[in-house]
Design a protein around this motif. Structure first.
Motif, short mmCIF file in Angstrom:
data_model
loop_
_atom_site.label_atom_id
_atom_site.label_comp_id
_atom_site.label_asym_id
_atom_site.label_seq_id
_atom_site.Cartn_x
_atom_site.Cartn_y
_atom_site.Cartn_z
N UNK A 544 1.09 -1.29 0.13
CA UNK A 544 0.10 -0.18 -0.15
C UNK A 544 1.06 1.38 0.14
N UNK A 545 0.60 2.22 -0.87
CA UNK A 545 1.65 2.76 -0.82
C UNK A 545 3.07 3.60 -1.44
N UNK A 546 3.07 1.67 -1.94
CA UNK A 546 4.42 1.80 -2.36
C UNK A 546 5.07 2.57 -3.88
N UNK A 547 5.79 3.20 -4.08
CA UNK A 547 6.45 3.58 -5.56
C UNK A 547 7.45 2.19 -5.84
N UNK A 548 6.35 2.24 -7.17
CA UNK A 548 6.48 1.17 -7.94
C UNK A 548 7.05 1.65 -9.22
N UNK A 549 7.14 2.94 -9.69
CA UNK A 549 7.43 3.51 -11.34
C UNK A 549 8.30 3.28 -11.70
N UNK A 550 8.07 2.86 -12.82
CA UNK A 550 8.53 2.26 -13.67
C UNK A 550 9.46 1.22 -13.74
N UNK A 551 8.71 0.05 -12.96
CA UNK A 551 9.46 -1.38 -11.79
C UNK A 551 8.96 -2.33 -12.83
N UNK A 552 10.11 -3.13 -12.91
CA UNK A 552 9.55 -4.36 -14.08
C UNK A 552 8.53 -5.75 -12.93
N UNK A 567 1.62 3.62 -6.12
CA UNK A 567 2.30 4.54 -7.61
C UNK A 567 2.86 3.71 -8.93
N UNK A 568 2.41 2.73 -9.43
CA UNK A 568 2.60 1.62 -10.74
C UNK A 568 3.11 3.02 -12.15
N UNK A 569 2.87 3.65 -12.39
CA UNK A 569 3.42 4.60 -13.31
C UNK A 569 4.03 4.24 -14.45
N UNK A 570 4.09 3.43 -15.60
CA UNK A 570 4.74 3.48 -15.79
C UNK A 570 5.25 1.59 -15.99
N UNK A 571 4.96 1.03 -14.93
CA UNK A 571 5.80 -0.34 -14.15
C UNK A 571 5.47 -1.13 -16.09
N UNK A 572 6.03 -2.09 -15.33
CA UNK A 572 6.13 -3.47 -16.55
C UNK A 572 5.62 -4.57 -15.64
N UNK A 573 3.95 -5.12 -16.46
CA UNK A 573 3.56 -6.12 -15.29
C UNK A 573 3.12 -7.57 -16.33
#
Length: 712
Positions: A544-552, A567-573
């Protein structure tokens, strides 16, 4: 005008008592209203650009840049006294957000100083001018900038808020910000009410600055009536009496000093003698400490030289004597003995002596870590120089490195919770692709590693089950400014086991957790910018509330994980498994979920703008009020998904499955909803701007209460 409050003549005073009281009550109300107007203007000037900045930050079509350093410094400066957790590391925002949030910071400050300037020069701020309230000094003139700074900066704000802060900071309610806000308002209002005096009720800030708050209209009328000479004389006499009282009170201390000169001289002499004596004692104590330290250092040096002689190969000492010398050297706990033991750990070959050396370094504790770290990096470079081919030389150097790693492992285990600030950056404590088969595995289960710096360290295949990487700090409370957190940025933890670990708020930017196990781990508010979590197990993890921006997170298992407001902005899932995952209010803009399974996932009020959900399984997913502008849903399975309130403008539904199909009995992880709820899946959803809807999809939308121009 000699006083801001002008008296009426004796003939008029008896007739105007009720009017004076009414005006006094009315003035108090207008003072409060003027103050509320001033605060509203200042707060609004900051909230409006801040709110627009938040909205701009939620847009996926805007370029993202690092947060302005001025805003970062301001955030931390505010967070420390209020015991707020603060964000560390990389934090990207939309480019207009940087500008708007900077305006939100500068606008209230600028407006506040402008109001202070107006108050100093004219006696009225914008709010006071609206409500005919004016501030004047003893002469009835505008107070000036110095008096205004004392009045507003010290009396009105610093004193009451400081009292409220001290009561809050050292009470059971700390760090409850709600109570601090309540106490602050209570103190500010109480200070503003003031205490009665000969010239009416005056607040503390007026007393400190020597100012008066008056009715601007009434003062003008009184000034026009002040032509009566008797009235002026009476007013001047009262002013002189009042000034005499004020002067007599302020001169009491000086008079007492004049009346008791011997007592005063005695006090001054006693204070001077105490200061001189304290200085002499302090100097003597400092000299004694320095001499003691030099003597101890000299004794340790002599002991060190004697112990080194016993440990030389030609000393003739027995194995037991050498073991005793090693343990004694560990007890010296000085830099030269630590360095000698770290070198001896590498060069010694006798197994019994190696165990003794490890024991001696463990006795030294965290103070030995810097030397062991330097030796670790040296051994790694040596190992890399011999190449990856299995040779006797490589095995020898590999064994030296493993002894170093085991010693560090043991120190971290023994001193759990007492190693805050230990720096193990760029150390190799895990498996390496160039080291071939290794015989060492780092095991640090159920320990407290709060505050340890593992930046860029190799921790591959390490075990941290149940380990805590975050502590409460000095105040003993979670989620405050002084929380102690480890630094795992850019660390390598491939295939590491972090089951049930506490990594909340820990800095892990660009970390490599590929194929790691983090089931049920606490990663709330963690910083995982550009992190690698490919094929990682995150079942039941708290993000919760973690920052995973641009994470793979390609191929990751997020089943039952909590990613609310993450925040998963632009993350690859791509191909990720997110069955039953909670993603409510999450930022999923520009994310790529191609081929993922989100059956039964909660995506209500999430931002999915420009996300790629092609070929994904969204059966039974909750997408209520989600932002789905321009989302790619080609060939996605949306059967039984709840889209009520969702914004699907520009969404691509080519080949998407909307109509519910009969449930496969073997499919156990998605429960088919009651038939009564099927008709509400798309009810009220506007598909007017959706793309590539075929006839079958339109038929389903129209029959289930959806909105489209082609519906009958």
């Amino acid at each position: 005008m000699t006083s801001p409050i002008v008296r009426r003549t004796s003939n008029q005073s008896g007739q105007s008592k009720k009017s004076e009281r009414a005006n006094s009550l009315l003035l108090g109300s207008r003072r409060f209203a003027a103050w509320a107007a001033e605060i509203t203007l200042v707060v609004t000037s900051g909230l409006i650009p801040f709110g627009i900045g938040v909205y701009a930050n939620s847009r996926s079509d805007l370029n993202r840049v690092p947060l302005n350093p001025v805003l970062v410094v301001t955030e931390r400066a505010i967070a420390r006294p209020l015991a707020l957790p603060v964000s560390y590391g990389i934090r990207n925002v939309a480019w207009p957000t940087n500008i708007l949030w900077t305006i939100a910071l500068l606008a209230p400050v600028t407006l506040s100083w402008w109001q202070l300037y107006l108050l100093a020069k004219t006696g009225s701020t914008i709010g006071k001018r609206w409500l005919n309230v004016r501030v004047v000094n003893e002469q009835g003139k505008p107070p000036g900038l110095g008096a205004v700074v004392i009045r507003e900066g010290v009396g009105r704000w610093t004193v009451p808020i400081s009292i409220a802060y001290l009561l809050w900071r050292y009470s059971f309610a700390f760090p409850n910000l709600g109570l601090f806000t309540f106490l602050s308002l209570l103190m500010i209002v109480g200070e503003g009410i003031g205490l009665p005096s000969r010239r009416g009720r005056r607040a503390l800030h007026d007393r400190l600055a020597g100012t008066y708050t008056i009715d601007a209209i009434l003062a003008s009328n009184r000034q026009a009536q002040s032509a009566d000479g008797n009235d002026r004389a009476e007013e001047e006499r009262e002013d002189e009496e009042f000034a005499a009282v004020e002067t007599s009170q302020s001169a009491n201390l000086w008079r007492r000093i004049q009346q008791n000169p011997n007592l005063t001289l005695f006090g001054v002499g006693l204070t001077s003698m105490t200061a001189v004596l304290a200085t002499l004692i302090g100097t003597q104590v400092y000299i004694q400490i320095q001499q003691s330290q030099r003597a101890t250092k000299q004794i340790n040096s002599q002991q060190f030289l004697e112990l080194v002689k016993q440990l030389t190969p030609n000393s003739g000492a027995t194995n037991e004597q050498r073991q005793s010398a090693i343990l004694a050297m560990g007890g010296l706990n000085d830099p030269q003995s630590i360095k000698f033991l770290a070198d001896l750990l590498v060069s010694e070959t006798d197994p019994s002596l190696l165990d003794t050396i490890q024991q001696a370094l463990t006795t030294v504790g965290p103070q030995a870590i810097p030397e062991l770290k330097n030796k670790n990096q040296f051994l790694v470079s040596e190992l890399e120089s011999v190449g990856s081919t299995a040779t006797k030389e490589r095995e020898l150097r590999q064994g030296r490195l493993q002894r170093n790693q085991r010693t560090i492992n043991k120190i971290l285990s023994v001193y759990s919770g007492k190693i805050e600030g230990v720096d193990l950056s760029r150390t190799q404590l895990g498996q390496s692709g160039t080291s071939g088969s290794s015989y060492f595995n780092l095991v640090l289960d159920n320990l407290d590693l709060s505050g340890v710096k593992f930046k860029s360290a190799n921790l591959n295949q390490a075990s941290f089950k149940g380990t805590r990487f975050r502590g409460v700090g000095e105040d003993g409370r979670w989620d405050t400014y002084d929380d102690v957190m480890a630094d795992l940025s850019q660390a390598q933890l491939q295939q590491a086991n972090l089951t049930d670990a506490n990594l909340s708020r820990v800095l892990m930017n660009r970390i490599d957790l590929s194929r790691a196990t983090l089931n049920r781990a606490n990663l709330s508010n963690a910083r995982l910018y550009d992190a690698k979590l490919n094929s990682t197990q995150l079942v039941g993890a708290d993000l919760r509330n973690a920052v995973l921006e641009k994470a793979s997170l390609t191929g990751a298992d997020l089943g039952d994980a909590k990613l609310n407001e993450a925040n998963l902005y632009a993350a690859r899932l791509g191909r990720a498994t997110a069955i039953g995952t909670q993603l409510s209010f999450a930022n999923l803009t520009n994310t790529d979920w191609q081929g993922a399974d989100l059956s039964g996932a909660y995506l209500d009020r999430a931002n999915l703008s420009n996300a790629n959900f092609s070929a994904t399984r969204l059966t039974g997913a909750v997408l209520r009020s989600a932002q789905m502008e321009n989302v790619n849903l080609q060939n996605a399975d949306l059967s039984l998904a709840d889209l009520r309130g969702a914004n699907v403008a520009g969404a691509d539904f080519k080949g998407a499955i909307l109509a519910p199909s009969k449930q496969d009995p073997a499919d156990q992880f998605v429960q088919t909803p009651d038939l009564g709820s099927v008709s509400a899946v798309v009810q009220g959803v506007d598909f007017s701007q959706a793309k590539n809807l075929d006839a079958k999809q339109l038929a389903y939308i129209c029959t289930q209460g959806g909105i489209h121009p082609r519906c009958p």
